[in-house]
Every structure is written in C-alpha cells, then in structure tokens.
Write a protein that holds these residues in place. Structure first.
Motif, PDB file in Angstrom:
ATOM      1  N   LYS A 141       0.988  -1.040  -0.084  1.00 51.49           N
ATOM      2  CA  LYS A 141       0.115   0.053   0.033  1.00 51.49           C
ATOM      3  C   LYS A 141       0.814   1.080  -0.039  1.00 51.49           C
ATOM      4  O   LYS A 141       0.550   2.082  -0.700  1.00 51.49           O
ATOM      5  CB  LYS A 141      -0.977  -0.022   1.123  1.00 51.49           C
ATOM      6  CG  LYS A 141      -1.909   1.136   1.382  1.00 51.49           C
ATOM      7  CD  LYS A 141      -2.846   0.966   2.485  1.00 51.49           C
ATOM      8  CE  LYS A 141      -3.790   2.192   2.518  1.00 51.49           C
ATOM      9  NZ  LYS A 141      -4.627   2.312   3.868  1.00 51.49           N
ATOM     10  N   ALA A 142       1.899   1.303   0.788  1.00 52.25           N
ATOM     11  CA  ALA A 142       2.761   2.378   0.978  1.00 52.25           C
ATOM     12  C   ALA A 142       3.631   2.628  -0.274  1.00 52.25           C
ATOM     13  O   ALA A 142       3.857   3.748  -0.747  1.00 52.25           O
ATOM     14  CB  ALA A 142       3.582   2.413   2.293  1.00 52.25           C
ATOM     15  N   TYR A 143       4.187   1.456  -0.820  1.00 51.30           N
ATOM     16  CA  TYR A 143       5.281   1.442  -2.104  1.00 51.30           C
ATOM     17  C   TYR A 143       4.963   1.016  -3.331  1.00 51.30           C
ATOM     18  O   TYR A 143       5.509   1.253  -4.071  1.00 51.30           O
ATOM     19  CB  TYR A 143       6.620   0.665  -1.606  1.00 51.30           C
ATOM     20  CG  TYR A 143       7.309   1.466  -0.338  1.00 51.30           C
ATOM     21  CD1 TYR A 143       8.342   2.150  -0.632  1.00 51.30           C
ATOM     22  CD2 TYR A 143       6.915   1.350   1.189  1.00 51.30           C
ATOM     23  CE1 TYR A 143       9.094   2.985   0.312  1.00 51.30           C
ATOM     24  CE2 TYR A 143       7.618   1.984   2.044  1.00 51.30           C
ATOM     25  CZ  TYR A 143       8.555   2.765   1.821  1.00 51.30           C
ATOM     26  OH  TYR A 143       9.345   3.304   2.752  1.00 51.30           O
ATOM     27  N   GLY A 144       3.503   0.531  -3.385  1.00 55.26           N
ATOM     28  CA  GLY A 144       3.396  -0.128  -4.540  1.00 55.26           C
ATOM     29  C   GLY A 144       3.961  -1.638  -4.827  1.00 55.26           C
ATOM     30  O   GLY A 144       4.593  -2.170  -4.039  1.00 55.26           O
ATOM     31  N   GLU A 145       3.703  -2.069  -6.106  1.00 57.34           N
ATOM     32  CA  GLU A 145       4.265  -3.527  -6.478  1.00 57.34           C
ATOM     33  C   GLU A 145       5.726  -3.336  -6.374  1.00 57.34           C
ATOM     34  O   GLU A 145       6.384  -2.344  -6.872  1.00 57.34           O
ATOM     35  CB  GLU A 145       3.532  -3.949  -7.674  1.00 57.34           C
ATOM     36  CG  GLU A 145       2.409  -4.217  -7.634  1.00 57.34           C
ATOM     37  CD  GLU A 145       2.098  -5.473  -6.689  1.00 57.34           C
ATOM     38  OE1 GLU A 145       2.599  -6.242  -6.678  1.00 57.34           O
ATOM     39  OE2 GLU A 145       0.796  -5.105  -5.900  1.00 57.34           O
ATOM     40  N   PRO A 146       6.387  -4.148  -5.879  1.00 56.26           N
ATOM     41  CA  PRO A 146       8.190  -4.314  -5.860  1.00 56.26           C
ATOM     42  C   PRO A 146       8.493  -4.457  -7.098  1.00 56.26           C
ATOM     43  O   PRO A 146       7.746  -5.081  -7.931  1.00 56.26           O
ATOM     44  CB  PRO A 146       8.234  -5.509  -5.059  1.00 56.26           C
ATOM     45  CG  PRO A 146       7.091  -6.293  -5.009  1.00 56.26           C
ATOM     46  CD  PRO A 146       5.909  -5.459  -4.881  1.00 56.26           C
ATOM     47  N   THR A 147       9.748  -4.062  -7.466  1.00 58.72           N
ATOM     48  CA  THR A 147      10.662  -4.264  -8.755  1.00 58.72           C
ATOM     49  C   THR A 147      10.768  -5.856  -8.851  1.00 58.72           C
ATOM     50  O   THR A 147      10.536  -6.264  -9.707  1.00 58.72           O
ATOM     51  CB  THR A 147      11.849  -3.439  -8.706  1.00 58.72           C
ATOM     52  OG1 THR A 147      11.742  -2.167  -8.251  1.00 58.72           O
ATOM     53  CG2 THR A 147      12.527  -3.770 -10.058  1.00 58.72           C
ATOM     54  N   ALA A 148      10.769  -6.475  -7.763  1.00 62.12           N
ATOM     55  CA  ALA A 148      11.157  -7.984  -7.799  1.00 62.12           C
ATOM     56  C   ALA A 148      10.830  -8.519  -6.456  1.00 62.12           C
ATOM     57  O   ALA A 148      10.779  -7.694  -5.519  1.00 62.12           O
ATOM     58  CB  ALA A 148      12.564  -8.371  -8.333  1.00 62.12           C
ATOM     59  N   ILE A 149      10.695  -9.773  -6.373  1.00 61.35           N
ATOM     60  CA  ILE A 149      10.344 -10.429  -5.401  1.00 61.35           C
ATOM     61  C   ILE A 149      11.342 -11.683  -5.295  1.00 61.35           C
ATOM     62  O   ILE A 149      11.407 -12.437  -6.392  1.00 61.35           O
ATOM     63  CB  ILE A 149       9.040 -11.029  -5.090  1.00 61.35           C
ATOM     64  CG1 ILE A 149       7.830  -9.694  -4.947  1.00 61.35           C
ATOM     65  CG2 ILE A 149       8.784 -11.700  -3.914  1.00 61.35           C
ATOM     66  CD1 ILE A 149       6.264 -10.268  -4.868  1.00 61.35           C
ATOM     67  N   GLU A 150      12.145 -11.674  -4.423  1.00 64.31           N
ATOM     68  CA  GLU A 150      13.034 -12.839  -4.297  1.00 64.31           C
ATOM     69  C   GLU A 150      12.898 -13.765  -3.027  1.00 64.31           C
ATOM     70  O   GLU A 150      12.354 -13.369  -2.122  1.00 64.31           O
ATOM     71  CB  GLU A 150      14.508 -12.375  -4.329  1.00 64.31           C
ATOM     72  CG  GLU A 150      15.005 -11.318  -5.285  1.00 64.31           C
ATOM     73  CD  GLU A 150      16.470 -10.847  -4.973  1.00 64.31           C
ATOM     74  OE1 GLU A 150      16.981 -11.021  -4.038  1.00 64.31           O
ATOM     75  OE2 GLU A 150      16.760  -9.970  -5.626  1.00 64.31           O
ATOM     76  N   THR A 151      12.781 -15.124  -3.283  1.00 58.72           N
ATOM     77  CA  THR A 151      12.684 -16.067  -2.038  1.00 58.72           C
ATOM     78  C   THR A 151      13.858 -16.347  -1.489  1.00 58.72           C
ATOM     79  O   THR A 151      15.070 -16.173  -2.139  1.00 58.72           O
ATOM     80  CB  THR A 151      11.968 -17.319  -2.763  1.00 58.72           C
ATOM     81  OG1 THR A 151      12.692 -17.754  -3.871  1.00 58.72           O
ATOM     82  CG2 THR A 151      10.528 -16.836  -2.971  1.00 58.72           C
ATOM     83  N   GLY A 152      13.652 -16.527  -0.392  1.00 57.78           N
ATOM     84  CA  GLY A 152      15.070 -17.069   0.529  1.00 57.78           C
ATOM     85  C   GLY A 152      15.697 -18.366   0.056  1.00 57.78           C
ATOM     86  O   GLY A 152      14.936 -19.339   0.034  1.00 57.78           O
ATOM     87  N   ARG A 153      16.886 -18.124  -0.424  1.00 61.80           N
ATOM     88  CA  ARG A 153      17.602 -19.449  -0.544  1.00 61.80           C
ATOM     89  C   ARG A 153      17.772 -20.466   0.622  1.00 61.80           C
ATOM     90  O   ARG A 153      17.517 -21.672   0.606  1.00 61.80           O
ATOM     91  CB  ARG A 153      18.993 -19.095  -1.185  1.00 61.80           C
ATOM     92  CG  ARG A 153      18.921 -18.288  -2.587  1.00 61.80           C
ATOM     93  CD  ARG A 153      20.175 -18.099  -3.272  1.00 61.80           C
ATOM     94  NE  ARG A 153      20.096 -17.272  -3.977  1.00 61.80           N
ATOM     95  CZ  ARG A 153      20.788 -15.966  -4.063  1.00 61.80           C
ATOM     96  NH1 ARG A 153      21.648 -15.672  -3.284  1.00 61.80           N
ATOM     97  NH2 ARG A 153      20.496 -14.905  -5.097  1.00 61.80           N
ATOM     98  N   ASP A 154      18.142 -19.926   1.763  1.00 56.02           N
ATOM     99  CA  ASP A 154      18.556 -20.594   2.945  1.00 56.02           C
ATOM    100  C   ASP A 154      17.242 -20.852   3.688  1.00 56.02           C
ATOM    101  O   ASP A 154      17.031 -21.864   4.494  1.00 56.02           O
ATOM    102  CB  ASP A 154      19.753 -20.281   3.547  1.00 56.02           C
ATOM    103  CG  ASP A 154      21.040 -20.301   2.791  1.00 56.02           C
ATOM    104  OD1 ASP A 154      21.057 -21.106   1.833  1.00 56.02           O
ATOM    105  OD2 ASP A 154      21.933 -19.336   3.159  1.00 56.02           O
ATOM    106  N   VAL A 155      16.599 -19.771   3.665  1.00 56.19           N
ATOM    107  CA  VAL A 155      15.202 -19.597   4.453  1.00 56.19           C
ATOM    108  C   VAL A 155      14.203 -19.474   3.605  1.00 56.19           C
ATOM    109  O   VAL A 155      13.650 -18.343   3.063  1.00 56.19           O
ATOM    110  CB  VAL A 155      15.614 -18.662   5.429  1.00 56.19           C
ATOM    111  CG1 VAL A 155      14.345 -18.439   6.276  1.00 56.19           C
ATOM    112  CG2 VAL A 155      16.691 -18.216   6.122  1.00 56.19           C
ATOM    113  N   PRO A 156      13.612 -20.700   2.902  1.00 53.21           N
ATOM    114  CA  PRO A 156      12.426 -20.520   1.960  1.00 53.21           C
ATOM    115  C   PRO A 156      11.242 -19.525   2.301  1.00 53.21           C
ATOM    116  O   PRO A 156      10.484 -19.221   1.415  1.00 53.21           O
ATOM    117  CB  PRO A 156      12.050 -22.049   1.689  1.00 53.21           C
ATOM    118  CG  PRO A 156      12.647 -22.585   2.762  1.00 53.21           C
ATOM    119  CD  PRO A 156      13.858 -21.999   3.423  1.00 53.21           C
ATOM    120  N   GLU A 157      10.927 -19.674   3.639  1.00 55.04           N
ATOM    121  CA  GLU A 157       9.737 -18.989   4.244  1.00 55.04           C
ATOM    122  C   GLU A 157       9.957 -17.392   4.269  1.00 55.04           C
ATOM    123  O   GLU A 157       9.037 -16.712   4.615  1.00 55.04           O
ATOM    124  CB  GLU A 157       9.270 -19.410   5.593  1.00 55.04           C
ATOM    125  CG  GLU A 157      10.291 -19.085   6.769  1.00 55.04           C
ATOM    126  CD  GLU A 157      11.338 -20.106   6.826  1.00 55.04           C
ATOM    127  OE1 GLU A 157      11.978 -19.996   8.001  1.00 55.04           O
ATOM    128  OE2 GLU A 157      11.484 -21.086   6.250  1.00 55.04           O
TER     129      GLU A 157
END
Length: 186
Positions: A141-157
């Motif tokens: 809501k504050a920043y809009g859609e992110p440029t990218a979303i990366e998932t955690g390699r070592d911490v998938p959650e």
C-alpha cells in the motif's frame, strides 16, 4: 553568647568560622554526590542515540543521523563505538542496525534488524510509516508493487521485496516485515 573555643581568638571569628564550616560541609556533600552520580553512572554505549525509536528512514538520503558519504569516523562520532566490527561492517546491537560500507569505505547500506539473540529489534520506521512488524499489505500500500520478489535461498519462508528505484528492500516472513535494507546512495 559566643566564646572562643581556642584561646586568644575572638567570638566573632568562632561564629563566622562555624557558619563557614556548615556551608563547606554542605558544599562538599553536594559536590561528592554529583561526582559519584556522574562518575559512576554507566554512559550509553553510543553517542547520544540510545534507541532507534525516533529514527526515520529515507532511502537514498538518510536513516536518522546517518547519511550517504559518511566514513567510519563520522559514524562513530554520531553513534559511538559499534558493538562489533568485522571487515568494515559495523554492528550496533542496541539500535538493531548493521552498517555496510562500499569499497571506498563510505557508508552505503544500512540493514535494520527484526531482532535476534544479538540485536534488539529496530524500532524506527520509513518516512511512509513502515517498520519491523508491518504487514506485507502495508508495504505494498505504501510503496506499490515491488520491482522484484526474491525467495530466500537458505530460508524459504522469507521473501525479499525489492524496490530498486527507491533504494529499499523489505524481508518478509509470515506476511510481516522482519528486516529492512536501505541504500543511502541517491
């Protein structure tokens, strides 16, 4: 009626001397109390900043008193000595922040921690009101859609919401912000 306690002295001297001693004893007690309370009180580990509550994050500009172009000695002058330093990286455990320099030694990134065994949680916020514990929906809501979303390699959650043009990243776990990384480069 005043009499001299020491032979050959005047009564005026004894009265005046007695008043001086009373005030002198009070002055000495006050001075000792001040010296003990100032000298024995534990000074904060950091300059005048002992909490991150009032720190506002403005990506590309500043995070509280820290701004782009600062060198280590500038940071230490503002925050005091770090809790830990390793390879130029400065950790301030009480404030919940880690400072990362660029190759030239100038401050480039600040990582605000959600807290762990070493770090207190960062208690500040972005100029848009996002802080540790804010929801994923609040960030979008504050920043809009992110440029990218990366998932955690070592911490998938964990997911990392990247706002490249704004110079800020939010690490999210279970739909809550658990870390904020800020670039101070404009």
């Amino acid at each position: 009626r005043f009499t001299s306690r020491v032979g050959g002295g005047s009564a005026f001297y004894v009265r005046h001397h007695s008043d001086f001693m009373t005030y002198r004893a009070s002055f000495v007690l006050v001075a000792l109390s001040a010296a003990i309370s100032c000298g024995c009180s534990k000074q904060p580990a950091h300059g005048t900043l002992t909490s991150s509550d009032s720190i506002a994050i403005e990506p590309g500009v500043s995070i509280g008193p820290l701004h782009s172009g600062m060198k280590k000695q500038d940071v230490v002058a503002v925050l005091g000595e770090p809790s830990q330093e390793h390879d130029g990286v400065l950790g301030y455990y009480d404030l919940g922040i880690t400072l990362l320099p660029e190759k030239g030694g100038l401050l480039e990134y600040v990582v605000c921690s959600g807290g762990n065994a070493k770090y207190k949680p960062f208690a500040g916020h972005t100029k848009d009101g996002i802080s540790i514990g804010s929801s994923l929906a609040d960030v979008i809501k504050a920043y809009g859609e992110p440029t990218a979303i990366e998932t955690g390699r070592d911490v998938p959650e964990h997911s990392l919401l990247v706002y490249k043009t704004r110079g800020i990243k939010f690490r999210v776990k279970e739909d809550k912000v658990c870390e904020i990384a800020v670039s101070l480069k404009p």
